[in-house]
Write an enzyme that holds these catalytic residues in place. Structure first.
Site, PDB file in Angstrom:
ATOM      1  N   GLU A 397       0.768  -1.197   0.076  1.00 13.14           N
ATOM      2  CA  GLU A 397      -0.084  -0.008  -0.027  1.00 13.14           C
ATOM      3  C   GLU A 397       0.935   1.330  -0.200  1.00 13.14           C
ATOM      4  O   GLU A 397       0.454   2.195  -0.824  1.00 13.14           O
ATOM      5  CB  GLU A 397      -0.824  -0.122   1.067  1.00 13.14           C
ATOM      6  CG  GLU A 397      -2.099  -1.119   1.071  1.00 13.14           C
ATOM      7  CD  GLU A 397      -1.884  -2.213   1.339  1.00 13.14           C
ATOM      8  OE1 GLU A 397      -2.840  -3.092   1.345  1.00 13.14           O
ATOM      9  OE2 GLU A 397      -0.785  -2.681   1.915  1.00 13.14           O
ATOM     10  N   HIS A 466     -12.267  -4.761   8.228  1.00 13.30           N
ATOM     11  CA  HIS A 466     -12.782  -4.358   6.752  1.00 13.30           C
ATOM     12  C   HIS A 466     -14.136  -3.814   6.651  1.00 13.30           C
ATOM     13  O   HIS A 466     -14.734  -4.068   5.898  1.00 13.30           O
ATOM     14  CB  HIS A 466     -13.017  -6.013   6.068  1.00 13.30           C
ATOM     15  CG  HIS A 466     -11.413  -6.504   5.637  1.00 13.30           C
ATOM     16  ND1 HIS A 466     -10.778  -6.910   6.713  1.00 13.30           N
ATOM     17  CD2 HIS A 466     -10.873  -6.560   4.389  1.00 13.30           C
ATOM     18  CE1 HIS A 466      -9.542  -7.463   5.868  1.00 13.30           C
ATOM     19  NE2 HIS A 466      -9.686  -7.344   4.539  1.00 13.30           N
TER      20      HIS A 466
END
Length: 662
Positions: A397, A466
């Site tokens: 990321e 999530h």
């Protein structure tokens, strides 16, 4: 893969003493600049942190010598030498260190952030290793342009312990980018000897990335220049990234004022005997060149630069808000979409397709966005349609977002994907300290036209890592735009507007709406950023929301209308900047405000709107502002708990009734 050790290559330049003389001049300019900066700091003429590279001049000058205007350098918090070696003006640099309006960055950056992207100097950086992912982005731009550009990424030995080092080098290797990762091994990571920081050498690490490794005497400017010159030629012809380690030494402490109790004075004396300027001056004399005129010329220019910087004005206080972002061109609100029904996922693919076709500076990158077409199928087919411009990345990321930053600085319009909003913590530095701040810290010298696409969506037992709605975290960072659309047409128009925008935009989708259907707008459809939409008119209560929860709010308004309560529903669409004007105008009509969002209620968008209402809409308020948000716990997994955790239609309706009856 090769591993080479380069030493004393001065003979490569013996036939060109003028080249050696020019390298000496630049090294002397760095030395005198930093020596004078040290004295100015002691005299309180430089207000901020100061990290000097005295003793390391040869590595900077030798590495930058083969570069030209096509090329980019990224630097470290010890970056004066790199900037001067790439051609930055010392008068502007002194003014910058003193915090003056005539400074390189107009007094907004200081020593640790000095940069001039217009000259290919993407900047010193106060975050260790943060320049490396940015270099990968600049390398991506060079590769896509295919004009022979090369990126030189300076880093110190201490940066090797950072995850960003690994992510950047690995991505550069995967994409075969024209980047030279240049380690100035000055033996210390801040106060710690490098032997205490890592057990594996760079020579050992390089094969793990399938990179060639080269070692060079960093105090021999001719050796460095000869090595890098050959590497640059190879990269201009299509070669992939390489790793260079230059042995050198910093004479001063980690920062000015460092007591330096961690190293032996005898060690410093030994390295001073290997002074790169003394070595080169001796060689020039052997070749018949007197360095005294060069020394005198440099001294004169340094004196003049210091005096000019001293005489310069400080930035005016009324310019504080300048350069936070690029002002946006006004965009009119388009007509409501009336076309055939399409889905939100079609809107995303269509917007990306439209902008990729329209503008060849746009590219898309992220985990599985290419061959796999994205984990939700949103980019399916685009990699085949736009070869090289829809790119798969490793699961990295920081490298993904950093590559977006560097590519945007280099003039492209990257759209980089963060697979889940929850993962923003993994790469927050590249958003918070790089994308959001670089325009400001460079005094407006660069814009960051990049989009970070990501998604969230609680309600399907995705668990605590999530499911999070973290928009308030990013909205709190000046310089970032945060967008959260609720309809397929708005998703299309807002994503196209975000890609065209000159500022960094985080575009947050709700994955539970990818299949939601709505009328399709025309291809030219654009939605203005920073402007809310009224989804339902009303007169009794203003109900504000965004993203998926807007639809629940409209349902609640329709249901409560039967009770005689008229609810006006506002869809913010953009979280930052916040369209408070639309909210206040509605509040003036209804006198009541309820804010609902999926994010945790405390310290969120609802809290901000409540503060705005209390300060700017106080005299129109007829009841307390009510916030409806997720409960202040991590997102639960069990459906029975998640239903209680999320704001429901029942909770929203209860809040509206409470407000209406207050």
């Amino acid at each position: 893969m090769t591993s080479t050790r380069v030493s004393d290559l001065a003979t490569a330049f013996d036939g060109d003493p003028s080249a050696l003389a020019e390298m000496y001049r630049r090294m002397r300019l760095i030395r005198e600049f930093e020596d004078r900066a040290s004295r100015l700091y002691r005299n309180n003429e430089i207000p901020g942190f100061l990290h000097l590279s005295i003793g390391q001049e040869a590595s900077a000058v030798g590495a930058c010598r083969p570069l030209d205007d096509r090329d980019v350098v990224t630097s470290t918090h010890r970056g004066h030498g790199h900037c001067i070696a790439k051609g930055l003006d010392v008068e502007g640099m002194f003014a910058e260190l003193m915090g003056k309006e005539t400074g390189t960055c107009r007094g907004r950056g200081g020593s640790m952030h000095i940069a001039d992207p217009r000259k290919g100097i993407f900047g010193a950086n106060g975050i260790v290793a943060a320049g490396l992912p940015i270099a990968v982005g600049a390398g991506t731009a060079a590769q896509l342009r295919a004009e022979g550009g090369v990126v030189l990424a300076f880093f110190g030995d201490g940066a090797v312990a950072q995850g960003m080092f690994h992510e950047a080098v690995n991505l550069a290797s995967v994409w075969q980018l024209p980047v030279i990762f240049f380690c100035e091994n000055n033996k210390y990571a801040e106060f710690s000897p490098i032997a205490t920081q890592t057990r594996a050498s760079l020579a050992d690490r390089a094969p793990g990335y399938a990179l060639d490794y080269h070692h060079v005497d960093g105090n021999d400017v001719a050796a460095v220049a000869s090595l890098v010159d050959g590497l640059v030629r190879d990269l201009r012809e299509g070669g992939g990234p390489v790793l260079v380690e230059a042995d050198t030494y910093r004479w001063h402490g980690h920062y000015e004022g460092d007591p330096e109790k961690y190293r032996d004075p005898a060690e410093l004396a030994e390295w001073k005997d290997r002074d790169p300027l003394v070595r080169l001056a001796a060689r020039l004399r052997e070749l018949g060149t007197d360095v005294a005129p060069i020394d005198a010329e440099v001294d004169t220019s340094i004196d003049a630069a210091v005096e000019a910087a001293r005489a310069a004005a400080e930035p005016s206080p009324d310019t504080l808000h300048h350069f936070v972002g690029v002002p946006r061109e006004p965009v009119p609100e388009p007509a409501e979409a009336t076309g055939e029904v399409f889905r939100t996922m079609d809107a995303i693919r269509g917007a990306l397709d439209h902008e990729l076709a329209r503008d060849d500076t746009v590219f898309v990158a992220g985990i599985d966005v290419g061959a796999g077409g994205n984990v939700f199928g949103l980019t399916r087919g685009l990699a085949q349609k736009y070869p090289g411009r829809v790119r798969d990345t490793p699961i990295s990321e920081s490298a993904i977002i950093g590559a977006g930053v560097g590519a945007a600085m280099a003039g492209l319009r990257p759209v980089v994907e963060l697979m889940y909003f929850d993962f923003v913590g993994v790469c927050l530095d590249q958003l918070m300290n790089q994308a959001a701040k670089l325009r400001f810290m460079t005094g407006g010298a660069v814009s960051l036209p990049m989009v970070v696409r990501t998604q969230f969506g609680a309600g399907k037992s995705s668990g605590s890592q999530h499911s999070q709605s973290l928009e308030a975290l990013l909205a709190h960072i000046p310089g970032l735009t945060v967008v959260m659309p609720s309809t397929p047409a708005d998703t299309y128009g807002l994503l196209r507007a975000a890609i065209r925008d000159p500022n960094p935009v985080v575009f947050v989708e709700n994955r539970l709406m990818y299949g939601r259907k709505g009328p399709q707008p025309p291809p030219e459809h654009l939605i203005p950023l920073g402007r809310a939409a009224i989804r339902r008119s009303g007169t009794d209560v203003t109900l504000v929301s965004y993203s998926k929860l807007v639809h629940d709010c409209v349902d609640v308004a329709e249901e409560i209308a039967a009770e005689g309560i008229s609810v006006e529903v506002i869809d913010l669409r953009t979280i930052a900047p916040l369209d408070t004007e639309t909210v206040l105008r509605s509040l003036a009509k209804t006198g009541r405000l309820v804010v609902a969002h999926q994010a945790v209620g405390d310290f969120g968008v609802g809290a901000e709107l409540a503060a705005v209402a209390a300060r700017e809409g106080f005299w129109t308020l007829d009841a307390p502002v009510i916030r409806v948000g997720a409960e202040p716990t991590p997102a639960p997994y069990a459906p029975s708990l998640e239903r209680v955790w999320l704001p429901s239609k029942e909770r929203i309706a209860s809040a509206v009734r409470e407000s209406a009856r207050a």
